[in-house]
Enzyme design. Structure first.
Site, short mmCIF file in Angstrom:
data_model
loop_
_atom_site.label_atom_id
_atom_site.label_comp_id
_atom_site.label_asym_id
_atom_site.label_seq_id
_atom_site.Cartn_x
_atom_site.Cartn_y
_atom_site.Cartn_z
CG ASN A 11 -2.04 -1.01 1.11
OD1 ASN A 11 -1.80 -2.16 0.74
ND2 ASN A 11 -3.25 -0.62 1.45
CB VAL A 70 0.06 6.70 1.23
CG1 VAL A 70 -0.38 5.91 2.46
CG2 VAL A 70 1.52 7.14 1.38
CB CYS A 71 -3.12 2.37 -1.38
SG CYS A 71 -2.45 2.61 -3.02
CG LEU A 72 -3.87 4.53 4.20
CD1 LEU A 72 -3.42 5.59 5.20
CD2 LEU A 72 -4.16 3.23 4.93
#
Length: 448
Positions: free
Chosen positions: A85, A92-94
């Site tokens: 992520n 930033v994968c959130l």
């Protein structure tokens, strides 16, 4: 009316800076509160352990109604993906950032903020980061188990190489071969400073975590070496990293293991940090001769601390080494009713000419077996964040750190692996720890 987003950001920054969380740090330029830098120190018992991971936050005027833009800075110039992520590009994968699909209720809300984002990123840095990849639950079991092990191994290596070693080498002006990069002379620096009088502050280097990382490196130095020794039993030097199924050609973690080289570079960094103390002492004598503001301040604070010792009836012997206000030599008398009772310990406090921007480094010169004191004598202590320029506060924090009999467990304070494991190793371990500590206290008297 003041900008409400600015008020909110300023408060969140202040709250984190005042907190006791040793794994998070934030900073911004005074002129640009919407652009924030954050540091996450990798959690214990994870391949990211005690790594220094930096992130950039950009807050819009619609914050907190809309989440900030977050970019990972620690990517080896866009060449290293540290997590399923956390991309090599810095993405930033959130779900709370709107950069990843999430379940209902996982999207951004104004109740969230800077700290909640940092904690969410930190949660990605788990002991098994492979499980962050979508579809992990349906993965082929035998091959999947091997991938998990391989992924952990290469993250551990690159955490040390990129987030710790490269960062510290940059701070110290070291090449990977341990050579010192040519620095400006004092005259050159004065000339450069004159030329920068009218330069926009935003164009100058911004390294808000430089001193923190140096001090934490000294805390965690033995943990880094321990991780290397363990890893050497698992992988061979020059063995290539295994590419994960979810890694692409431009979004991966590529390379080869070379723990022998990392160990050498760690030793070079430690030697350079030790050498800094000698440089501080020499520069301190010059500053004293020139009656610099820092020298006068340290001399005054030394006199105040001596008086504080007397008022508190604290047995002490505090001197300025060679009359240098940048080097304090303290003989610490173990206080009654503590495990240090009867001990005599020599301690050095070293101060930078850039104090308080660079904080003191405190070392026990007398050997002592203590869970808050590293093998080289570096003390793990926490001064009041609102009084970092007050050296009485530092002394109080040092004494509290080494005298506290029943501290709260915090793996971020692991600076002496053996002592820490015994101290927190149950009743038998604690008894063994106390015996080892008492023996070192008795020996301090013999060696004094």
């Amino acid at each position: 009316m003041a900008d409400q987003s600015i008020i909110r950001i300023t408060k969140e920054l202040s709250d984190i800076q005042r907190s006791s969380d040793l794994s998070l740090a934030v900073a911004c330029r005074d002129i640009d509160v919407r652009n924030v830098r954050a540091l996450i120190i990798g959690p214990h018992d994870a391949p990211y352990e005690f790594g220094f991971f930096e992130f950039s936050f950009k807050f819009g005027k619609d914050y907190p109604g809309k989440s900030p833009n977050v970019t990972a800075v620690t990517t080896n110039a866009g060449r290293c993906r540290f997590n399923p992520n956390i991309y090599a590009s810095g993405k930033v994968c959130l779900s709370i950032l709107g950069t990843w699909r999430g379940e209902r209720g996982e999207e951004w809300s104004a109740a969230q903020g800077l700290e909640s984002i940092l904690l969410s990123i930190q949660s990605l840095m788990s002991g098994n980061p492979y499980e962050n990849e979508p579809g992990f639950e349906e993965a082929n079991e035998p091959a999947d188990k091997k991938n998990q092990r391989d992924y952990v191994q290469k993250i551990r290596h690159e955490t040390l190489r990129i987030s710790v070693i490269q960062r510290l080498e940059d701070y110290l002006g070291l090449t990977p071969d341990g050579q010192k990069v040519v620095q400006q002379t004092a005259a050159d620096q004065d000339e450069a400073d004159d030329e920068l009088v009218d330069v926009d502050e935003s164009s100058l280097p911004f390294e808000p975590f430089k001193d923190l990382c140096k001090r934490r490196f000294l805390w965690y130095y033995d943990s880094y070496l321990h991780a290397i020794q363990k890893a050497k039993t698992e992988v061979k030097d020059h063995e290539p990293f295994v590419r994960m199924p979810f890694e692409g050609s431009s979004n991966s973690m590529e390379g080869r293991f070379n723990y022998t080289d990392l160990e050498r570079r760690l030793h070079n960094i430690k030697a350079a940090l030790d050498a800094e103390l000698e440089q501080w002492a020499r520069a301190g004598l010059e500053a004293k001769a020139n009656e610099s503001t820092v020298a006068v301040n340290l001399q005054h604070q030394y006199e105040q601390v001596v008086q504080w010792f007397k008022r508190q009836d604290i047995p002490h012997d505090l001197q300025l080494e060679d009359g240098n206000p940048f080097v304090w030599a303290l003989t610490y008398f173990g206080r009654p009713m503590t495990n240090l009772d009867g001990g005599l310990f020599k301690i050095r406090l070293h101060f930078s000419p850039q104090f308080p921007e660079e904080q003191p480094r405190v070392r026990f010169e007398t050997k002592i077996f203590h869970h808050r004191i590293a093998l080289d004598g570096t003390v793990c202590y926490f001064p009041n964040p609102l009084r970092k320029e007050d050296l009485q506060s530092h002394m109080e924090a040092v004494f509290a750190s080494i005298e506290e009999d029943d501290p709260a467990y915090d793996p971020r304070t692991i600076v002496n692996l053996e002592a820490h494991n015994l101290f927190w190793g149950g009743p038998d371990g604690k008894k063994n720890y106390n015996r080892r500590l008492r023996r070192s206290v008795q020996k301090s008297l013999e060696d004094y």
